[in-house]
Design an enzyme around this catalytic site. Sequence first.
Site, PDB file in Angstrom:
ATOM      1  CG  HIS A  30      -4.385  -1.701  -1.804  1.00 35.80           C
ATOM      2  ND1 HIS A  30      -4.972  -2.273  -0.648  1.00 35.80           N
ATOM      3  CD2 HIS A  30      -3.809  -0.775  -1.312  1.00 35.80           C
ATOM      4  CE1 HIS A  30      -4.735  -1.681   0.303  1.00 35.80           C
ATOM      5  NE2 HIS A  30      -4.058  -0.780  -0.101  1.00 35.80           N
ATOM      6  CB  SER A  42      -1.001  -0.153   1.293  1.00 32.85           C
ATOM      7  OG  SER A  42      -1.963   0.885   1.229  1.00 32.85           O
TER       8      SER A  42
END
Length: 198
Positions: free
Chosen positions: A126, A101
């Site tokens: 993501h 992330s």
Amino acid sequence: MPIGVPKVPFRLPGEEDAGWVDVYNRLYRERLLFLGQQVDDEIANQLIGIMMYLNGEDENRDMYSYINSPGGAVLPGISVYDAMQFVVPDVHTICMGLAASMGSFILTGGEITKRIALPHARVMIHQPASSYYDGQAGECIMEAEEILKLRDCITRVYAQRTEKPLWVISEDMERDIFMSAKEARAYGIVDLIALEND
């Protein structure tokens, strides 16, 4: 029983006796930065402060940022990325363990050609998530609009730093994409794999 942060000897130039400092302060003096936790305001401010101090101290010596992070808050992560672009010295980024992330976003922000993953490191990208689940309808709409702006910002940075088309990054960010060190290199998130023999 916790032992706290380990202390190591450190002698200032011109001093005869060494003093004891915590290991992180000693490493910071060597221009080694560590992101070993979730990204939040506190760790982001610490890293930015250290980078600004080291930038003012010597603009010619590179910095090395070691990353083992599950991700965290979007805005603090973007602020660390921006600080890395702002400082004059090159910032090498080294992924050890996991850069997920916001951790992978910061990893991508290292000086191009100086982004490294250790052989067994994992990288995950993501899309950013929202924190509003039970707010007023108006708050949820405003939050969704802001998340879309942040998603666009992050997508554009990944596209620029990896040299992948915007649509590819956008599609890949729709779900969690985990990569090995070799896959992260092929994707363009890192440039080198440390200790690689082939």
